[in-house]
Scaffold this motif. Structure first.
Motif, PDB file in Angstrom:
ATOM      1  N   SER A  85       0.820  -1.217   0.000  1.00 41.43           N
ATOM      2  CA  SER A  85       0.000   0.000   0.000  1.00 41.43           C
ATOM      3  C   SER A  85       0.855   1.269   0.000  1.00 41.43           C
ATOM      4  CB  SER A  85      -0.925   0.024   1.217  1.00 41.43           C
ATOM      5  OG  SER A  85      -0.171   0.152   2.417  1.00 41.43           O
ATOM      6  N   ASN A  86       2.189   1.098   0.020  1.00 39.86           N
ATOM      7  CA  ASN A  86       3.172   2.204   0.042  1.00 39.86           C
ATOM      8  C   ASN A  86       3.258   2.915   1.383  1.00 39.86           C
ATOM      9  OD1 ASN A  86       4.006   1.921  -2.684  1.00 39.86           O
ATOM     10  ND2 ASN A  86       2.202   3.063  -3.363  1.00 39.86           N
ATOM     11  N   ARG A  87       2.525   2.435   2.393  1.00 44.72           N
ATOM     12  CA  ARG A  87       2.557   3.160   3.664  1.00 44.72           C
ATOM     13  C   ARG A  87       3.766   2.774   4.522  1.00 44.72           C
ATOM     14  NH1 ARG A  87      -2.868   4.258   6.706  1.00 44.72           N
ATOM     15  NH2 ARG A  87      -3.071   1.999   6.852  1.00 44.72           N
ATOM     16  N   TRP A  88       4.483   1.740   4.135  1.00 47.07           N
ATOM     17  CA  TRP A  88       5.731   1.426   4.843  1.00 47.07           C
ATOM     18  C   TRP A  88       6.683   2.627   4.751  1.00 47.07           C
ATOM     19  CZ3 TRP A  88       7.515  -2.183   8.111  1.00 47.07           C
ATOM     20  CH2 TRP A  88       8.900  -2.310   8.291  1.00 47.07           C
ATOM     21  N   THR A  89       6.645   3.316   3.610  1.00 46.95           N
ATOM     22  CA  THR A  89       7.472   4.514   3.447  1.00 46.95           C
ATOM     23  C   THR A  89       6.672   5.792   3.677  1.00 46.95           C
ATOM     24  OG1 THR A  89       7.075   4.390   1.065  1.00 46.95           O
ATOM     25  CG2 THR A  89       9.126   3.459   1.886  1.00 46.95           C
ATOM     26  N   GLU A  90       5.398   5.817   3.287  1.00 47.34           N
ATOM     27  CA  GLU A  90       4.595   7.029   3.419  1.00 47.34           C
ATOM     28  C   GLU A  90       4.485   7.501   4.865  1.00 47.34           C
ATOM     29  OE1 GLU A  90       0.761   6.670   1.683  1.00 47.34           O
ATOM     30  OE2 GLU A  90       1.498   6.650  -0.377  1.00 47.34           O
ATOM     31  N   TYR A  91       4.450   6.558   5.797  1.00 53.54           N
ATOM     32  CA  TYR A  91       4.307   6.951   7.194  1.00 53.54           C
ATOM     33  C   TYR A  91       5.557   7.627   7.747  1.00 53.54           C
ATOM     34  CZ  TYR A  91      -0.129   5.685   9.305  1.00 53.54           C
ATOM     35  OH  TYR A  91      -1.434   5.681   9.701  1.00 53.54           O
ATOM     36  N   GLY A  92       6.677   7.456   7.077  1.00 48.22           N
ATOM     37  CA  GLY A  92       7.894   8.125   7.521  1.00 48.22           C
ATOM     38  C   GLY A  92       8.334   7.672   8.895  1.00 48.22           C
ATOM     39  N   ASP A  93       8.825   8.626   9.682  1.00 51.73           N
ATOM     40  CA  ASP A  93       9.409   8.313  10.983  1.00 51.73           C
ATOM     41  C   ASP A  93       8.359   8.016  12.059  1.00 51.73           C
ATOM     42  OD1 ASP A  93      11.936   8.665   9.946  1.00 51.73           O
ATOM     43  OD2 ASP A  93      12.072  10.770  10.548  1.00 51.73           O
ATOM     44  N   ASP A  94       7.073   8.233  11.756  1.00 52.19           N
ATOM     45  CA  ASP A  94       6.035   7.963  12.756  1.00 52.19           C
ATOM     46  C   ASP A  94       5.800   6.466  12.963  1.00 52.19           C
ATOM     47  OD1 ASP A  94       5.654  10.601  13.219  1.00 52.19           O
ATOM     48  OD2 ASP A  94       3.787  10.782  12.094  1.00 52.19           O
ATOM     49  N   LEU A  95       6.328   5.640  12.068  1.00 54.35           N
ATOM     50  CA  LEU A  95       6.075   4.205  12.129  1.00 54.35           C
ATOM     51  C   LEU A  95       7.126   3.503  12.989  1.00 54.35           C
ATOM     52  CD1 LEU A  95       3.919   2.401  10.728  1.00 54.35           C
ATOM     53  CD2 LEU A  95       5.680   1.798   9.060  1.00 54.35           C
ATOM     54  N   PHE A  96       6.656   2.672  13.938  1.00 61.84           N
ATOM     55  CA  PHE A  96       7.570   1.820  14.697  1.00 61.84           C
ATOM     56  C   PHE A  96       7.909   0.597  13.846  1.00 61.84           C
ATOM     57  CE2 PHE A  96       6.018   3.959  18.598  1.00 61.84           C
ATOM     58  CZ  PHE A  96       7.239   4.154  19.232  1.00 61.84           C
ATOM     59  N   ARG A  97       9.145   0.498  13.400  1.00 58.50           N
ATOM     60  CA  ARG A  97       9.595  -0.644  12.603  1.00 58.50           C
ATOM     61  C   ARG A  97      10.536  -1.492  13.449  1.00 58.50           C
ATOM     62  NH1 ARG A  97       9.543   3.966   9.555  1.00 58.50           N
ATOM     63  NH2 ARG A  97       8.392   3.901   7.567  1.00 58.50           N
ATOM     64  N   LEU A  98      10.486  -2.814  13.276  1.00 60.97           N
ATOM     65  CA  LEU A  98      11.368  -3.699  14.022  1.00 60.97           C
ATOM     66  C   LEU A  98      11.632  -4.971  13.234  1.00 60.97           C
ATOM     67  CD1 LEU A  98       9.323  -5.581  16.718  1.00 60.97           C
ATOM     68  CD2 LEU A  98       8.252  -3.830  15.341  1.00 60.97           C
ATOM     69  N   LYS A  99      12.651  -5.700  13.656  1.00 62.41           N
ATOM     70  CA  LYS A  99      13.011  -6.960  13.011  1.00 62.41           C
ATOM     71  C   LYS A  99      12.929  -8.096  14.025  1.00 62.41           C
ATOM     72  CE  LYS A  99      16.184  -5.119   9.495  1.00 62.41           C
ATOM     73  NZ  LYS A  99      15.450  -5.619   8.311  1.00 62.41           N
ATOM     74  N   ASP A 100      12.536  -9.276  13.544  1.00 62.05           N
ATOM     75  CA  ASP A 100      12.552 -10.445  14.425  1.00 62.05           C
ATOM     76  C   ASP A 100      13.926 -11.110  14.354  1.00 62.05           C
ATOM     77  OD1 ASP A 100      12.652 -11.887  12.063  1.00 62.05           O
ATOM     78  OD2 ASP A 100      10.645 -12.740  12.256  1.00 62.05           O
ATOM     79  N   ARG A 101      14.090 -12.227  15.041  1.00 62.07           N
ATOM     80  CA  ARG A 101      15.396 -12.878  15.109  1.00 62.07           C
ATOM     81  C   ARG A 101      15.867 -13.414  13.764  1.00 62.07           C
ATOM     82  NH1 ARG A 101      14.473 -17.381  19.387  1.00 62.07           N
ATOM     83  NH2 ARG A 101      13.091 -15.787  20.236  1.00 62.07           N
ATOM     84  N   LYS A 102      14.929 -13.535  12.798  1.00 57.30           N
ATOM     85  CA  LYS A 102      15.301 -14.007  11.464  1.00 57.30           C
ATOM     86  C   LYS A 102      15.444 -12.852  10.477  1.00 57.30           C
ATOM     87  CE  LYS A 102      13.036 -18.488  12.127  1.00 57.30           C
ATOM     88  NZ  LYS A 102      11.998 -19.421  11.614  1.00 57.30           N
ATOM     89  N   GLU A 103      15.519 -11.638  11.021  1.00 62.87           N
ATOM     90  CA  GLU A 103      15.697 -10.427  10.223  1.00 62.87           C
ATOM     91  C   GLU A 103      14.472 -10.097   9.373  1.00 62.87           C
ATOM     92  OE1 GLU A 103      18.382  -8.185  10.320  1.00 62.87           O
ATOM     93  OE2 GLU A 103      18.704  -9.412  12.106  1.00 62.87           O
ATOM     94  N   GLY A 104      13.323 -10.640   9.748  1.00 61.42           N
ATOM     95  CA  GLY A 104      12.087 -10.268   9.065  1.00 61.42           C
ATOM     96  C   GLY A 104      11.605  -8.908   9.551  1.00 61.42           C
ATOM     97  N   ASP A 105      11.030  -8.112   8.632  1.00 62.68           N
ATOM     98  CA  ASP A 105      10.565  -6.770   8.967  1.00 62.68           C
ATOM     99  C   ASP A 105       9.130  -6.795   9.476  1.00 62.68           C
ATOM    100  OD1 ASP A 105      12.803  -5.137   8.351  1.00 62.68           O
ATOM    101  OD2 ASP A 105      12.425  -5.463   6.216  1.00 62.68           O
ATOM    102  N   TYR A 106       8.899  -6.082  10.562  1.00 59.03           N
ATOM    103  CA  TYR A 106       7.568  -5.957  11.153  1.00 59.03           C
ATOM    104  C   TYR A 106       7.335  -4.505  11.566  1.00 59.03           C
ATOM    105  CZ  TYR A 106       7.420 -11.050  11.348  1.00 59.03           C
ATOM    106  OH  TYR A 106       7.406 -12.378  11.005  1.00 59.03           O
ATOM    107  N   LEU A 107       6.096  -4.194  11.899  1.00 56.83           N
ATOM    108  CA  LEU A 107       5.763  -2.870  12.424  1.00 56.83           C
ATOM    109  C   LEU A 107       4.722  -3.021  13.512  1.00 56.83           C
ATOM    110  CD1 LEU A 107       3.104  -1.059  10.330  1.00 56.83           C
ATOM    111  CD2 LEU A 107       4.008  -3.221   9.487  1.00 56.83           C
ATOM    112  N   LEU A 108       4.642  -1.995  14.359  1.00 55.22           N
ATOM    113  CA  LEU A 108       3.558  -1.901  15.325  1.00 55.22           C
ATOM    114  C   LEU A 108       2.466  -1.056  14.686  1.00 55.22           C
ATOM    115  CD1 LEU A 108       5.547  -1.316  18.645  1.00 55.22           C
ATOM    116  CD2 LEU A 108       4.575  -3.446  17.780  1.00 55.22           C
TER     117      LEU A 108
END
Length: 583
Positions: A85-108
């Motif tokens: 949906s392009n919101r991974w980048t559209e949200y900018g710095d307001d998005l909490f991004r994190l990685k799991d132990r397998k380096e997979g990308d997630y967000l809150l």
């Protein structure tokens, strides 16, 4: 069940917390409703949680009443849907991004449009399944740059978000109307003073958009109302009536003038009205063109320079700029940016240098073809007079960037605008097919052909409403909850050490409980009446019954916190009096 203060997990504070500025923040902490752990992160203590749940219950009742169905998505979400949906980048710095132990990308999750669209895609495939409205009441996360004001602007907050899915635009109009009406019932039941304002959609996308703003001088949002109609809008959504274009032919040619020291609009106007200018006409700040440099970063791109031009009698409102350029990030130019673009001369910025260096210039709607301006000449101590739009410079586009002022003409042509402050408590959008297109939600229509449903998105800040009620209804002694959300409807206080009075207070609490009134009973044996009185005012239950000195004559005090009235009545009439106030 009667809740006794002698056993309640509660400590009230006499002093305001050092980091609190707003009354709601101070009082909710002092009264033991919330507890801070980090900037923008709070726990809900027993009394606060009761208020939160009461607000949630009203929201749920009204959502269920329009046929919406509650579900619950996880707060921890995979990157892929938001990437699509392009919101991974559209949200900018307001998005909490994190990685799991397998380096997979997630967000809150900040909102869940993507997940709702995918759920409908997975489970529904025929027009016969529609319309459908789904909602959740869930904790959301946003990495606020400046968390402040307690739970009014936190990094973790509780929100109700609902989404309607209809097969056509007429259905979306009906779903939007039903949500709008439900929101009005919710806020009316809560006793919030609010206004419905036209708004912008921002990164959410979509067309129709309205905000529900709680009226409050401490609000971060500014809204306008017309003096002669029902027009109301968030200041970011106010449109400026543009004047008609003017003929270019016959206007004097642009001329560069030496204007030593005229680095401000006031100094420029003073020069323009002096004999040295040779202009021979009266000049006001509205005849000058103020150019401001900004940096823009569109999703997935690098920062790029751009100019904003507004009449010199106006300031640039960055909130309006951000709304006009969403979902791009926007910031004002800094010294390092000017150093990287030496053709920009601070204090003497003008359209010409921008055009010569392929930097776009966005102008206020008042800057129409044929209008003549005095602007910077891109050279220290020099300005250009009679610079004509459409002849001497050509804007890249129009943007609502100038401040809105009290007394401006209303966009609907009726009356003038008044400005007030508010706190956003709800926002409704007609999203259209942005997300059903992104996820290819294909449904068989009545003709057996593939069609995509259209969506609406509707949010309410549930935890924020707790702070809003505290902000709007407090007094100088403490909180004042309406009965619809108060932790308890009645607060019984023993203010007499006589055993008979204590026994009578206990019996009164039991009778109120039996009559269906929720009761907080201050039975603390070693606390003075003065402290109990202060705590009862601070905690803010709508009705306080004091069994004190007057009990020797068969009297008790009834304190109505919302009306700020105290009456003395017979002990035997207390239950009926409380029922009259709470039911």
């Amino acid at each position: 069940m009667i809740t006794r203060m002698s056993r309640l997990f509660l400590r009230t504070l006499r002093d305001d917390p050092a980091d609190a500025e707003l009354p709601s923040h101070k009082l909710l902490v002092r009264a033991g409703y919330i507890r801070r752990h980090a900037p923008g992160i709070y726990s809900w203590l027993p009394l606060g949680l009761k208020v939160l749940h009461n607000v949630e219950n009203i929201v749920r009742e009204e959502m269920d009443g329009i046929g919406a169905q509650e579900i619950a998505f996880p707060a921890l979400l995979p990157r892929e849907p938001y990437e699509k949906s392009n919101r991974w980048t559209e949200y900018g710095d307001d998005l909490f991004r994190l990685k799991d132990r397998k380096e997979g990308d997630y967000l809150l999750g900040p909102t869940h449009e993507e997940m709702f669209a995918l759920a409908v895609k997975d489970l529904y495939n025929s027009y016969k399944d529609f319309p459908v409205t789904l909602y959740q009441v869930q904790t959301k996360y946003r990495d606020e740059a400046r968390p402040r004001a307690g739970i009014l602007r936190g990094r973790e907050f509780v929100m109700k978000d609902s989404y309607s899915f209809d097969m056509d635009d007429e259905g979306l109009d009906e779903s939007y109307r039903r949500h709008r009406d439900a929101y009005r019932r919710i806020f009316d039941r809560l006793g919030v003073e609010y206004v419905i304002c036209a708004a912008t959609s921002g990164a959410m996308g979509g067309s129709a958009s309205e905000e529900f703003l709680a009226v409050s001088p401490s609000g971060e949002d500014t809204f306008v109302r017309s003096t002669a109609s029902d027009y109301a809008a968030n200041v970011e959504a106010v449109t400026t009536p543009a004047p008609p274009a003017q003929p270019i032919e016959g206007k004097p040619g642009a001329a560069v003038h030496r204007t030593p020291g005229a680095t401000t609009i006031d100094a420029l106007v003073e020069w323009a009205n002096s004999p040295e200018s040779g202009l021979g006409r009266e000049i006001t700040a509205a005849d000058t063109l103020k150019c401001v440099m900004i940096a823009i970063r569109r999703p997935g791109e690098e920062w790029e320079p751009a100019g904003i031009a507004v009449p010199g009698d106006r300031e640039v409102d960055m909130k309006r700029v951000e709304a006009g350029l969403a979902p791009a990030e926007v910031r004002l130019f800094e010294d390092k940016d000017f150093a990287a673009h030496p053709f920009l001369v601070k204090g003497y910025l003008g359209p010409r240098a921008l055009a010569d260096n392929d930097v776009p210039l966005y102008v206020d709607p008042r800057v129409v073809e044929g209008t003549a301006w005095i602007a910077g000449a891109d050279e220290a101590d020099h300005h250009v007079a009679d610079l004509v739009c459409g002849r001497d410079f050509h804007p890249a586009g129009t943007i609502e960037a100038a401040e809105v002022r009290e007394g401006d003409a209303a966009p609907d042509g009726e009356g003038t605008l008044t400005l007030r402050r508010g706190i956003e408590i709800g926002h409704i959008f007609q999203l259209g097919r942005k997300y059903t297109d992104a996820f290819e939600v294909d449904i068989l229509d009545v003709n057996g052909k593939r069609s995509r449903p259209t969506m609406g998105s509707y949010g309410i800040g549930v935890s924020r409403l707790v702070a809003v009620l505290a902000e709007q209804l407090h007094d100088d002694r403490g909180l004042r909850w309406p009965a619809s959300v108060a932790p308890f409807q009645a607060h019984v206080v023993i203010a007499n050490k006589d055993a008979a009075a204590a026994e009578a207070a206990e019996k009164l609490a039991e009778e109120l409980d039996a009559a269906g009134v929720t009761v907080l009973f201050d039975d603390r044996p070693k606390v003075s009446p003065g402290v109990k009185f202060k705590d009862s005012e601070l905690l803010g239950m709508p009705v306080v019954i004091v069994v004190g000195r007057g009990f020797a004559d068969g009297k008790v005090e009834l304190r109505d916190r919302l009306a700020d009235e105290t009456t003395e009545l017979d002990y035997g009439d207390a239950v009926d009096a409380v029922l009259g106030l709470t039911k």
